[in-house]
Every structure is written in C-alpha cells, then in structure tokens.
Design a protein around this motif. Sequence first.
Motif, short mmCIF file in Angstrom:
data_model
loop_
_atom_site.label_atom_id
_atom_site.label_comp_id
_atom_site.label_asym_id
_atom_site.label_seq_id
_atom_site.Cartn_x
_atom_site.Cartn_y
_atom_site.Cartn_z
N GLU A 30 0.83 -1.10 -0.07
CA GLU A 30 -0.10 -0.02 0.08
C GLU A 30 0.91 1.30 0.04
N TYR A 31 1.89 1.25 0.62
CA TYR A 31 2.87 2.44 0.70
C TYR A 31 3.68 2.69 -0.66
N GLY A 32 3.88 1.30 -1.00
CA GLY A 32 4.79 1.35 -2.47
C GLY A 32 3.69 1.79 -3.53
N ARG A 64 1.30 4.13 -2.75
CA ARG A 64 1.61 5.63 -2.92
C ARG A 64 2.79 6.40 -3.70
N VAL A 65 4.16 5.63 -3.30
CA VAL A 65 5.33 5.90 -4.02
C VAL A 65 4.95 6.07 -5.52
N LEU A 66 4.28 4.96 -6.02
CA LEU A 66 4.22 4.89 -7.60
C LEU A 66 3.27 5.95 -8.17
N ASN A 67 2.44 6.49 -7.39
CA ASN A 67 1.37 7.36 -7.78
C ASN A 67 2.42 9.20 -7.64
N SER A 68 2.83 9.05 -6.53
CA SER A 68 3.81 10.26 -6.59
C SER A 68 4.63 10.33 -7.41
N PHE A 69 5.26 9.27 -7.77
CA PHE A 69 6.39 9.23 -8.98
C PHE A 69 5.80 9.60 -10.20
N ALA A 70 4.71 9.01 -10.47
CA ALA A 70 3.75 9.33 -11.73
C ALA A 70 3.65 10.92 -11.73
#
Length: 753
Positions: free
Chosen positions: A384-386, A388-394
């Motif tokens: 789930e944390y990962g 959030r990281v993917l969304n922020s990276f996008a």
Amino acid sequence: MSDFFLNIVEDEPQALSPEKVWKVAVIDDEESVHQATKLALANTHIMGRKLEFLNAYSAKDGLALLSAHSDIAVVLLDVVMETPEAGLGLAKAIRHDLRNFHTQIILRTGQPGYAPEESVITDYEVNDYKTKSELTRTKLFSAVYTAVRAYQNLTSLAAGREGLRKIIDSASTLFQERSIAKFSEGALEQINALFNINSDGIFCVSSAPKNPSPELAQYLTQHKHVDLSEVDNDFRVIATSTGYRDLFGVPLQQIPKKEVRQLINRALTTKSHVIEDHHIALYLDTPSTWQACIYLHSQQDITDKVDHEILKVFASNIALGLENTKFLTQLADTAYKDDVTSCYNRNGLMERAIPEVIDSNDHAVLYLLDIDYFHEITEALGFEYGNRVLNSFADKLKDAFPSDAMIARMHSDVFAVIVPGHGQPPIKRLIEHCSNQPLILENGDALRLGVTIGLSIHQEGTQADTTPESLIRHAEVALNKSKEQRRGSATTYDESLDAGSLERLNLLSELRRALSSNELELYVQPQVDISQQCKVVGMEVLLRWHHPILGNISPGVFVPLAERSGLAYELDLYVLRHSCSLVRQHPDLPPVSINLSAMSLDRGELLDDFASIMERFHITTKQISLEVTEGCLIKGNSALTNLQRLSDAGWDIHLDDFGSGYSSLNYLLRLPISTVKIDRLFILELKKTQHAATLLTGIIGIILNIGKRVVVEGIETQDQNDFVANAGAEVVQGFLHYRPVPFLSFVDEYKSH
C-alpha cells in the motif's frame, strides 16, 4: 468477420426463462483448457441466460457434438488437435457439411505466431481468432459475449426482406468500430444507405444510462465521476454528418436551431420515432436505458421513403449496438489503464499512446524508467505504501516531461513516457530531477529515488523499425543494458545492442539445453587445514561448462546470464542434485559446500525443494553446506527469513567473499553464519601496503573471537600461507594447495592417499 455484429431484434429484449441457456462448445485436446474456460466464465449470465458448456477433445468428437446439438451458440475451437489443421477442418464441416451458419466459431491456438490464412476465416465464416495466451478472463468474456449476441440475432431472423439484408450486409462495417463516436458516424451513414436517401444528421447520446446495473453504476461514479442523479437532460452531440459539423460536442439544449432541438426533445419525451416531411428523429433506448436520438434532415420529402417496420428493426439494432459499444468502451478503459496510477498500462501504451504520437510526429522518443531497488520499499513498508510511492512518482514524471508527453506504468516499478517532437529533457537533468529532488508523498513523507533509463527513438526516414512493439522492445533492451552497466545510468538503443542481445539469447538457449542434458560439470576446489599438515577438510563445488562447439564458457559469463534470465534457481538446484548424487556415491569424502545465489535465497519454495532433493538421495545437511554472498544479505526480508529457516533446518551457512562488497560486522552478529570466507582481495593487497596486513590480521582475530570459523581464499604463495597461519587462520583455499579439478578426479586422488 469482425468481433462486432449488428444486433437485430423484432421487439424489445424480453426477460428470458431461467431454464434457458446459451450452449458453448469447447473443442480442445487439452483438459486444462476446458477447465480454465469453464472457471473463467463460471456464473456468467448473458442476456438473462447462463452458459452451458459442452466438451469434445477431438475434431471427430466435436463434429458429432455439433450434429447432436444444433442449438450451440458458440464454439471455442482449438486449431491443432489430432492433426495440425483438425480445427480448420471442423470449421469447414460446420459450415459446408452441417450447413450451420448461425453458430459462432472462435478459433484458438496455443502456438503464438500461427494464424490461419485469410481465406480460411472468410470461407468458413470464422468469427474470431485468438492465441490462448491472449484470452484473459476479460477478453474471453468479451469475445463470448459478442458471439452470443450475434448468434441470438442470427437465429431470431428469417433473412427474407431486402431491407433486413441491407442491415446485415452493413454490420461488418458498422460494428467494427470500437469508438462510440465512429460507431455513431457509421449509423448516420447506414441509415442513408438503408433507405436510399441523402440527408445530414446528428447523433445525441445521454451521458449515462438511467437504469444501470450495480457494477456499471459503480464504474460510472468512481471512474467517470458521473452523477447518475443528473442524467435526465444531459445529452450531447457525439457524431455529425458534414452539414452539422459545427454542432459536434454541443449539449442538446445548446443546439441553436430551435426546430431541431424541439424535434429531438419530442422524440426523447414521447420515447417514440418522429417522422415529418423532411425530418426524422429516431428514438433509441438500450437495455441499460442509455437514451439516444438520431436526427436526420433531407432536402427531399422522406415520409414515403421510410419503411416503418424496417426503421423499427434498424433502431432496435442501433440501440443494441450503442449498448455494445458503450460496454466495450468501458472494457477498453479498464484494459488500457493502470489501476494504481490511472496512467496507461502496457496495452494502453502500445495500442493507444504510441500510435497516436508516431502517427502525427516524425520524431519521438520513448523512455523506460526503472525505479532503483523499489522492492526494498514494498518489503519494508508494504504494498500500500509502495502504491503511494508509484502515484507520487507518476506525478513527478508529469512535471519532468513536456505537457504533450504520455505516461504509462508498464509493470511493477517500470514507467514509460512517449514524448513527441524534439523537446525531450536532457538525460542528465531528467535523472537529477527524479533522483536528487525528494519525492513527497500524500502523508508528507519524503523519499529520494534513483532511476535507471532506457531510450528508443522514432525517426521517420530511417531504416529502423519504429512500430509500437519495436519501440518498446528497443527501449527494454537499452534499459537492461543500463541495469547491467550501472544503476542510475541511461542508455539509448542502437543496433549493436540487439546483436549483443541475440548473442545472449542464443547462449541462454544453449544453457537451458545444457541443464536439461546434464552437460554442466561439477568441479571442486579443496580447502585445507594448514595446522594439520594441509589435511583436506572441505570442498567448494564449482560449476564448469564445456560447450561441444563453443568450448569452455566461463562461469563469469553464464552465471550472470542465468541470474538475469531467471535461471539462477534452476542452476542452484542442478548443482545440489548432482552434488548429492556424487556424495551419495562417495560418502567418505570431506563435506562439500555449494554456492546459493541471491535470487534463489529469495524463493519461497526454496526449503521444500532442497529438503526434497536431500531426502531423495538420503543426504544429511552435515554432508553439504551452503555458501551465500553479501549480496544475498541485502536482498530483502524474504531472503533473510529463508536464511534463518535454512539454519533452523540444520544447514551450515558460510558467508562467501567477505570484504568484497557490502561488508558489515553486524551481519556476523545477527545472522546464522558459522563460517566466514575472507575474499582473496585482502591477500592481493598484502604486498601493496602494510595497512592491508594489519586489517587482515584484525579481521581474522575478530571472526575467531566471536566463535566463527575462518577460511581464507586466494592463497597462491607460501608467504601468503605463512602470513595467515601466523594471523591465526587454520583453513585456507587457493592454488598453492589445489586448483579446481573435476569432482571425480579429486575422488580418485583422495582415495589413493
């Protein structure tokens, strides 16, 4: 024949009896395919009916099945069964011998790249052709759903009237369009052809159905942000002919011509067709109650030209076609979008983003960006944390690239960006933007992420193949090259990379063959106790490959190749099996140790597989030890958990190449390691600096004082041997005492003493 068919019914669809079913014949010689198909479509309802599966395992049995059941709606037919073209022969028999032109035939094959001749598809009226790997649950459902609708329509008609024949003839053209706009444009054209009139028109559709299924309602509200309580008057023009081109996209209530607006509203209000002199307002209402209206205006009086019965049939079918197209549009959104980031997924990149860019630009660049060591984030903090990281990276990628760039998430932690024109950001600045600036998450956490990049270029006028598939493949080749060279770097594809890739691919194929044919040979390098007159106290098993044509291939070549290609685990199992076999034949040998790769240590099935092999050969963990490198220890929590489980199961764990990488004395305190093998680099430094001697002496003392065994590698001279002996080491390994030799050669030498 297309996937899409014109749906013709004489009245509105009626609720069907629950006893009625759609019969689907699965004709395939693989039992697993039957089971998978039934599982994928279990509990599926189409137009109020369940699916009933009939099974046959050969073309012969399939023909008998179809002869006995004339009401089979769909045949999922394997091409290759008892003969390479058994399925094609059955397709011919269905149409020519059984004279069955209603049953829908979907050919399937498990052989990628195989496709029947176009004449086969047309002559036998094959409705679809797929490889088995293509038929995911969604695609299988879509194909069967469309085929069942087509079957239902064909069986409900007696193709006797010329008007109906025109509708059927126009189906293959009209319903090939997946786009709702193109479908609507086709409907405007077909109504002119059907009644032989010349008119201009518009196609208005509601933004959402009034009575959607619960699943559709959830999709529209969550993914399309549609307020279902406000759809009554929310109509928009989605297609026009030439005369009304300026009305495209206009809401119904903003159409400037009052008489047009009033006629359409009248049809929608009365839920009926309106035909007046030079005007037609054709009312459409789908099973999910999407509402629509086709308005046509002609310079000639069209009242006498329109057959009302044919018009009714046409309207019903256009309505069902509208429902199908809306349904497929929603499926396409799901098929092309990434659930986590809402960016395109791989399919969306290949089928939508890249074609759109390269069709309208003579130059474009495709970037593949791999987030370095992303697995450590998910292992430490959870998926789930990962996400959030993917969304922020996008979001960070949207800032880093021009506004006309299109972004996709390919898989896991790999993103793709296709950039039209020549306005690409400099690579160095791009890496700095992604790596040096912290990534800020929704909860305020700040992370710094490294990226590794591969690029491929679309350039018109060059000889390079720049299809979407080739651009992606070239970028993947370049990304892999970057990852091999150095994390945090970027590589642009050129043809020389393909040559290297082809060479690696051929070598990988040979390695697979060598594993299956037991061509790889086990060598050993003994370890001796220099305090006991160089008595052999252990043997490290080494793998060698003598190719019948290429000659000796270095482990430094084929071992990394296996690791990059996912063969490392098979390689480790190969070594364990053959080591157990030889130890079983020669039980009086000193204990042997085998190397375990970081990839293998991360496998969940590791312990069970190792235990099974040991039990098969009746070998105990006292006879074989495992050597792991420091790279295994930074792999992640699953690797460390497996290491502890191996120790608990009785395995003796050796830490190999200590000092060559991420050395940490903390490993020696918290991990179940019994033996530390000091890397030969320390020995090589002895002649260069006095500090090397001090450091090596200190390390040997520390390891011995915390109760671990020491093995010093790389002993090649007597001076080196004497030094480590004076430093307290007892067990050494190196050319001074033994070079690597074939396992059986050492057995002969050992027994002769």
